[in-house]
Design a protein around this motif. Structure first.
Motif, PDB file in Angstrom:
ATOM      1  N   PRO A 119       0.834  -1.211   0.000  1.00 53.25           N
ATOM      2  CA  PRO A 119       0.000   0.000   0.000  1.00 53.25           C
ATOM      3  C   PRO A 119       0.866   1.257   0.000  1.00 53.25           C
ATOM      4  O   PRO A 119       1.775   1.409   0.821  1.00 53.25           O
ATOM      5  CB  PRO A 119      -0.784  -0.129   1.313  1.00 53.25           C
ATOM      6  CG  PRO A 119      -0.843  -1.591   1.586  1.00 53.25           C
ATOM      7  CD  PRO A 119       0.476  -2.129   1.100  1.00 53.25           C
ATOM      8  N   GLY A 120       0.619   2.119  -0.961  1.00 49.62           N
ATOM      9  CA  GLY A 120       1.348   3.381  -1.031  1.00 49.62           C
ATOM     10  C   GLY A 120       2.709   3.300  -1.680  1.00 49.62           C
ATOM     11  O   GLY A 120       3.406   4.315  -1.799  1.00 49.62           O
ATOM     12  N   ARG A 121       3.111   2.123  -2.135  1.00 45.73           N
ATOM     13  CA  ARG A 121       4.434   1.985  -2.742  1.00 45.73           C
ATOM     14  C   ARG A 121       4.388   2.349  -4.224  1.00 45.73           C
ATOM     15  O   ARG A 121       3.477   1.946  -4.944  1.00 45.73           O
ATOM     16  CB  ARG A 121       4.938   0.557  -2.600  1.00 45.73           C
ATOM     17  CG  ARG A 121       6.363   0.401  -3.110  1.00 45.73           C
ATOM     18  CD  ARG A 121       6.869  -0.994  -2.903  1.00 45.73           C
ATOM     19  NE  ARG A 121       8.335  -1.004  -2.923  1.00 45.73           N
ATOM     20  CZ  ARG A 121       9.053  -2.072  -2.672  1.00 45.73           C
ATOM     21  NH1 ARG A 121       8.461  -3.220  -2.351  1.00 45.73           N
ATOM     22  NH2 ARG A 121      10.371  -2.021  -2.709  1.00 45.73           N
ATOM     23  N   PHE A 122       5.407   3.058  -4.688  1.00 46.62           N
ATOM     24  CA  PHE A 122       5.457   3.510  -6.067  1.00 46.62           C
ATOM     25  C   PHE A 122       6.334   2.557  -6.892  1.00 46.62           C
ATOM     26  O   PHE A 122       7.563   2.617  -6.818  1.00 46.62           O
ATOM     27  CB  PHE A 122       6.025   4.927  -6.140  1.00 46.62           C
ATOM     28  CG  PHE A 122       5.058   5.980  -5.696  1.00 46.62           C
ATOM     29  CD1 PHE A 122       4.605   6.935  -6.578  1.00 46.62           C
ATOM     30  CD2 PHE A 122       4.582   6.005  -4.385  1.00 46.62           C
ATOM     31  CE1 PHE A 122       3.696   7.915  -6.173  1.00 46.62           C
ATOM     32  CE2 PHE A 122       3.686   6.971  -3.968  1.00 46.62           C
ATOM     33  CZ  PHE A 122       3.241   7.935  -4.869  1.00 46.62           C
ATOM     34  N   ILE A 123       5.688   1.665  -7.644  1.00 46.75           N
ATOM     35  CA  ILE A 123       6.389   0.804  -8.591  1.00 46.75           C
ATOM     36  C   ILE A 123       6.010   1.308  -9.980  1.00 46.75           C
ATOM     37  O   ILE A 123       4.860   1.198 -10.406  1.00 46.75           O
ATOM     38  CB  ILE A 123       5.990  -0.666  -8.426  1.00 46.75           C
ATOM     39  CG1 ILE A 123       6.231  -1.141  -6.987  1.00 46.75           C
ATOM     40  CG2 ILE A 123       6.752  -1.541  -9.414  1.00 46.75           C
ATOM     41  CD1 ILE A 123       5.765  -2.549  -6.710  1.00 46.75           C
ATOM     42  N   LEU A 124       6.976   1.892 -10.681  1.00 52.62           N
ATOM     43  CA  LEU A 124       6.685   2.529 -11.962  1.00 52.62           C
ATOM     44  C   LEU A 124       6.563   1.481 -13.058  1.00 52.62           C
ATOM     45  O   LEU A 124       7.491   0.700 -13.292  1.00 52.62           O
ATOM     46  CB  LEU A 124       7.759   3.547 -12.311  1.00 52.62           C
ATOM     47  CG  LEU A 124       7.631   4.950 -11.703  1.00 52.62           C
ATOM     48  CD1 LEU A 124       6.400   5.672 -12.204  1.00 52.62           C
ATOM     49  CD2 LEU A 124       7.630   4.911 -10.179  1.00 52.62           C
TER      50      LEU A 124
END
Length: 309
Positions: free
Chosen positions: A296-301
Motif C-alpha cells: 500500500p502506497g508503494r510507487f512501482i513505476l
C-alpha cells in the motif's frame, strides 16, 4: 441560494484536491522536474530503455500526439523533434511557462502547450483527433472517482486503432512471498544507509535541496498515490485493449532521484551505482513480477500499452 452553492463548491473535497495539487506544483514543480529528469548520466542508465520503448510504440511521423500532464514539456520534444504535431496539457501554470520557454529556445513550431485541468478542459475540438496519447506520471495525481472519467476522455480523443502509453506507479493486492520480503528488506536497508545515513553523517546533501526542504518540499505532492491496477483494467476494458503491463522501476528511480539531492562532489561517486540498482530492478521484476513487490502506497513505476478499440 447562490451563496449556498458557492460555499458548497468552495468546500467540495474534489475541488480542494485539485487546488492542493495545483498549488503544490506551482510552488515546487521546478525542483521536482529537476529531480524527475535526473542527471544526464542517471537518465541514460535508468530511463533510456523506457524512452526507446515509448518512442517506438507511439512514434508516428506526421501524426498528432497528446502529452497529458506534460509538466515542463521536456518529453513532448521526443516526438515533436521526430516529426509529430504535439499538444501538451498541464494544470500548473509555472510548468506550462517553463514548457513555452523550452519551445522558444528550441524554436519548435509543431508543439504547443495549454494550461488546463484535463477533466474540465473543453476537448471537443480534438475529438478523435489524436493518433497517440502519452501519459507520464499523471493519473496517480487524480482522485479515484476521476480516474474512469479521465480514461474515457482519453478514449474520446484517440482515433480508432490509436495508441496510448501510460507510465504510472501501480499497486496490486497480490500477496508477497517470503523471498520477496527478505530481498525487499535488504534493499530498503541498503538504500537507507546509502541515501539517508551516509549523506547525513558526512554532510553530502546539497544546499539547494536543504533550502527546498526548509520551505516544505517533499518528494510527493499532497494527494498522489499508486493507481490500483484492477481499477485501471476495469476502466480501460470497454474502450481499450491492454496489450502489456510491464514493471520498470522498483528501487532504481527513487535512488536516482535522491542522488540529485547530493552535492556535486558526492554525486559523481553515487551515479555509477544507478546501473547496479536498475539492473537489480530488471532482474527482480522479470523473475518475480512487479505485483509481487506491491505494498500500500508503494510507487512501482510501470508502463501500460493501450490500443483504442
Amino acid at each position: 441560494m447562490h451563496e449556498e452553492q458557492s460555499m458548497n463548491t468552495e468546500f467540495d473535497p474534489l475541488v480542494q484536491w485539485h487546488q492542493d495539487e495545483k498549488a503544490w506544483w506551482n510552488m515546487y514543480g521546478d525542483y521536482m522536474t529537476y529531480q524527475w529528469k535526473l542527471t544526464p548520466s542517471l537518465h541514460e542508465q535508468i530511463r533510456m530503455p523506457l524512452e526507446k520503448e515509448y518512442v517506438n510504440y507511439l512514434l508516428k511521423p506526421g501524426g498528432r500526439l497528446l502529452d497529458l500532464g506534460c509538466g515542463s514539456g521536456w518529453l513532448s520534444f521526443h516526438f515533436a523533434e521526430r516529426g509529430m504535431s504535439v499538444l501538451g496539457i498541464d494544470v500548473a501554470l509555472e510548468q506550462i511557462n517553463s514548457a513555452n520557454e523550452l519551445k522558444q529556445a528550441r524554436q519548435s513550431d509543431n508543439v504547443s502547450f495549454e494550461c488546463a485541468d484535463f477533466i474540465a478542459w473543453d476537448s471537443s475540438p480534438y475529438e478523435a483527433g489524436f493518433d497517440c496519447v502519452f501519459v507520464s506520471a499523471f493519473l496517480h495525481h487524480l482522485p479515484e472517482v476521476e480516474l474512469e472519467q479521465t480514461v474515457l476522455k482519453i478514449a474520446a480523443l484517440v482515433k480508432p486503432g490509436g495508441r496510448v502509453f501510460l507510465y504510472e506507479p501501480l499497486t496490486s493486492e497480490k500477496p508477497r512471498s517470503l523471498p520477496v520480503k527478505v530481498i525487499d528488506r535488504l534493499c530498503s536497508l541498503a538504500l537507507l544507509i546509502l541515501l539517508d545515513k551516509i549523506p547525513k553523517w558526512f554532510g553530502l546533501v546539497s544546499e539547494r535541496h536543504m533550502a527546498e526542504l526548509a520551505r516544505g518540499y517533499k518528494m510527493t505532492s499532497p494527494h498522489e498515490r499508486p493507481v490500483d491496477v484492477a481499477l485501471l483494467r476495469k476502466f480501460c476494458g470497454n474502450a481499450f485493449e491492454i496489450s502489456e503491463i510491464k514493471g520498470w522501476h522498483l528501487h532504481s528511480l527513487g535512488f536516482a532521484m535522491q542522488v540529485t539531492a547530493l552535492r556535486d562532489n558526492a554525486r559523481k561517486y553515487y551515479e555509477p551505482l544507478g546501473r547496479f540498482w536498475y539492473g537489480l530492478d530488471r532482474r527482480l521484476l522479470r523473475h518475480f513480477g512487479w505485483e509481487s513487490f506491491s505494498l500500500p502506497g508503494r510507487f512501482i513505476l510501470c508502463s501500460v500499452k493501450l490500443t483504442k478499440k
